[in-house]
Write an enzyme that holds these catalytic residues in place. Structure first.
Site, PDB file in Angstrom:
ATOM      1  N   ARG A  38       0.851  -1.198   0.000  1.00  0.00           N
ATOM      2  CA  ARG A  38       0.000   0.000   0.000  1.00  0.00           C
ATOM      3  C   ARG A  38       0.881   1.241   0.000  1.00  0.00           C
ATOM      4  O   ARG A  38       0.632   2.222  -0.692  1.00  0.00           O
ATOM      5  CB  ARG A  38      -0.952  -0.002   1.214  1.00  0.00           C
ATOM      6  CG  ARG A  38      -1.618   1.344   1.439  1.00  0.00           C
ATOM      7  CD  ARG A  38      -2.840   1.286   2.338  1.00  0.00           C
ATOM      8  NE  ARG A  38      -2.648   0.506   3.552  1.00  0.00           N
ATOM      9  CZ  ARG A  38      -1.931   0.883   4.610  1.00  0.00           C
ATOM     10  NH1 ARG A  38      -1.319   2.057   4.625  1.00  0.00           N
ATOM     11  NH2 ARG A  38      -1.812   0.107   5.662  1.00  0.00           N
TER      12      ARG A  38
ATOM     13  N   LYS B 245      -8.177   5.659 -19.053  1.00  0.00           N
ATOM     14  CA  LYS B 245      -8.505   6.137 -20.393  1.00  0.00           C
ATOM     15  C   LYS B 245      -7.283   6.009 -21.319  1.00  0.00           C
ATOM     16  O   LYS B 245      -6.765   4.934 -21.470  1.00  0.00           O
ATOM     17  CB  LYS B 245      -9.039   7.567 -20.287  1.00  0.00           C
ATOM     18  CG  LYS B 245     -10.122   7.742 -19.187  1.00  0.00           C
ATOM     19  CD  LYS B 245     -11.304   6.846 -19.439  1.00  0.00           C
ATOM     20  CE  LYS B 245     -12.528   7.042 -18.593  1.00  0.00           C
ATOM     21  NZ  LYS B 245     -12.493   6.977 -17.176  1.00  0.00           N
TER      22      LYS B 245
ATOM     23  N   TYR C 212     -16.569  16.075 -15.594  1.00  0.00           N
ATOM     24  CA  TYR C 212     -16.988  14.673 -15.538  1.00  0.00           C
ATOM     25  C   TYR C 212     -18.006  14.521 -14.394  1.00  0.00           C
ATOM     26  O   TYR C 212     -17.786  15.045 -13.285  1.00  0.00           O
ATOM     27  CB  TYR C 212     -15.759  13.776 -15.320  1.00  0.00           C
ATOM     28  CG  TYR C 212     -16.104  12.380 -14.902  1.00  0.00           C
ATOM     29  CD1 TYR C 212     -16.904  11.589 -15.720  1.00  0.00           C
ATOM     30  CD2 TYR C 212     -15.657  11.849 -13.707  1.00  0.00           C
ATOM     31  CE1 TYR C 212     -17.252  10.298 -15.339  1.00  0.00           C
ATOM     32  CE2 TYR C 212     -15.989  10.561 -13.318  1.00  0.00           C
ATOM     33  CZ  TYR C 212     -16.793   9.794 -14.132  1.00  0.00           C
ATOM     34  OH  TYR C 212     -17.140   8.533 -13.749  1.00  0.00           O
TER      35      TYR C 212
ATOM     36  N   ASP D  71      -7.570  18.461 -14.630  1.00  0.00           N
ATOM     37  CA  ASP D  71      -7.831  17.085 -15.047  1.00  0.00           C
ATOM     38  C   ASP D  71      -7.480  16.997 -16.529  1.00  0.00           C
ATOM     39  O   ASP D  71      -8.184  17.534 -17.385  1.00  0.00           O
ATOM     40  CB  ASP D  71      -9.304  16.730 -14.788  1.00  0.00           C
ATOM     41  CG  ASP D  71      -9.615  15.276 -15.144  1.00  0.00           C
ATOM     42  OD1 ASP D  71      -8.910  14.705 -15.995  1.00  0.00           O
ATOM     43  OD2 ASP D  71     -10.580  14.721 -14.577  1.00  0.00           O
TER      44      ASP D  71
END
Ligand code: PLP
Length: 388
Positions: free
Chosen positions: A46, A195, A98, A170
């Site tokens: 992690r 993406k 978005y 973004d």
């Protein structure tokens, strides 16, 4: 190193343990330590993992940034960026966003004590007008999802810098191949690597890159504390995908430009939104801050929901699916999919109607794509004629 070389080599030197040329999938949650406080740089996956570290270094290099952090999704990267805020802080965001980002702002951050003002991102002076003494962050997408509006990064960065406000961009649609927000004065670039960066629709991920040491430290702290890190296999798939970013993006753009022109001339299409079209109202700004206009094309079909539904059912090569940025072409209906989390009146105010259709143009042969769109557009209107 130039971009295409960095995409293949940055952070990805031969494996120190074995000489493996390709970064291994270090599928381990933990690392055996030699003694108290003595280890090889990794303790627990992690906190850090060599496969993820390679991806983080590569993504930082692509934006010419000092630091990169990988997350479990673009949404986790958004949440991590907002972790720099405290209750009482104010954020200015460009309104065309978005849907999931808007949902996070309104339904997670707002109840947590952060306030938001939404402005028309096409007007840089709107950001200045919306500034408050508690404004800490400005959040923009450019090009925006789904209407492909552009925001002048340098102009908004100048407003932010004058007031010590952080600017996050973004950059999912453009990718660092076509646009480097940090070079225009932004503090942070955020990505859904699901993406174009991953590029093959087979891994979900996100990233935050910055050259600001303090921001990096804060966001890295949150990454470890909240734990929204990518699985190792997803990190590796993303790293493999990014290697071909520099060859995929020009082809996405070439196809998108051709399809935008084709749609513009089509009788069943009312409006086309693509910043690469000279008729796009912000085409010049795009040419200034982007080296290419990307692979996303949005249009208004003649008619409304019924025609849109007939269209998405009729496409054969394009898949009717959420997401974008893969090598295969996708079609999406923002009002009921990516932007369903907007209240209907907000959506309409932003110009997203039931006839709005968003295309993620893939890298197939463009003649096949045009033929598919043509038959689906004609089928969408035949249905109306039949039902009249
Ligand atoms: C512009 C943009 N930012 C962020 C996200 C969120 O990314 P993810 O789906 O990886 O959480 C998306 C998802 O579609 C997006 O289009």
């Amino acid at each position: 190193m130039k971009f295409a070389t960095k995409a293949i080599h940055a952070g990805q030197s031969a494996d120190a343990a074995t000489g493996a040329t390709i970064t291994p999938i270090y599928l381990t949650s933990t690392f055996t330590q030699e003694g108290i406080g003595k280890h090889k740089g990794f303790e627990y996956s992690r906190t850090g993992n060599p496969t993820r570290a390679a991806l983080e270094q590569c993504l930082a290099a692509l934006d010419d940034a000092e630091y990169g952090l990988a997350f479990a999704s673009g949404s986790a990267a958004t949440a991590a960026t907002l972790s720099i805020l405290r209750p009482g802080d104010h954020v200015i965001a460009a309104a065309d966003l978005y849907g999931g980002t808007y949902r996070y702002f309104e339904q997670v951050a707002k109840p947590g004590g952060i306030s938001f003002t939404y402005v028309d991102g096409r007007q840089p002076e709107e950001f200045e007008k919306a500034l408050q003494s508690k404004t800490r962050l400005v959040w923009i997408e450019t090009p925006t999802n789904p209407l492909l509006q552009l925001v002048d990064i340098a102009a908004v960065a100048a407003v932010c810098q004058a007031r010590g406000v952080r600017l996050a961009v973004d950059n999912t649609f453009a990718t660092p191949f076509f646009q480097r927000p940090l070079a225009f004065g932004a503090d942070i670039a955020v990505y859904s690597t699901t993406k174009y960066i991953g590029g093959h629709s087979d891994a979900v991920g996100g990233a935050v890159v910055t050259s600001d040491r303090i921001l990096h430290k804060q966001i890295k702290f949150f990454q470890n504390a909240a734990g929204g890190v990518p699985g190792i296999l997803d990190a590796w798939l993303t790293l493999r995908g990014v290697k071909t970013l520099a060859v995929r993006m020009p082809r996405h753009e070439e196809n998108a430009r051709e399809i935008a022109r084709f749609l513009q001339a089509h009788s069943e299409v009312e409006t086309v939104y693509y910043p690469g079209l000279p008729s796009h109202p912000q085409h010049e700004l795009g040419a200034r801050q982007m080296s290419g206009f990307g692979g996303m094309v949005t249009f208004q079909i003649r008619g409304g929901r019924e025609q849109a539904n007939a269209f998405v059912k009729a496409v054969r090569l394009f898949s009717f699916a959420e997401s974008l940025g893969g090598v295969e072409s996708l079609v999406c209906h923002p009002a009921t999919m990516t932007h369903a989390s907007y209240p209907p009146e907000d959506r309409l105010r932003r110009g997203i109607t039931d006839g709005t259709i968003r295309l993620s143009v893939g890298i197939e042969d463009v003649e096949d794509l045009k033929a598919d769109l043509d038959q689906a557009l004609l089928a969408s209107q035949t249905k109306i004629i039949q039902t009249r």
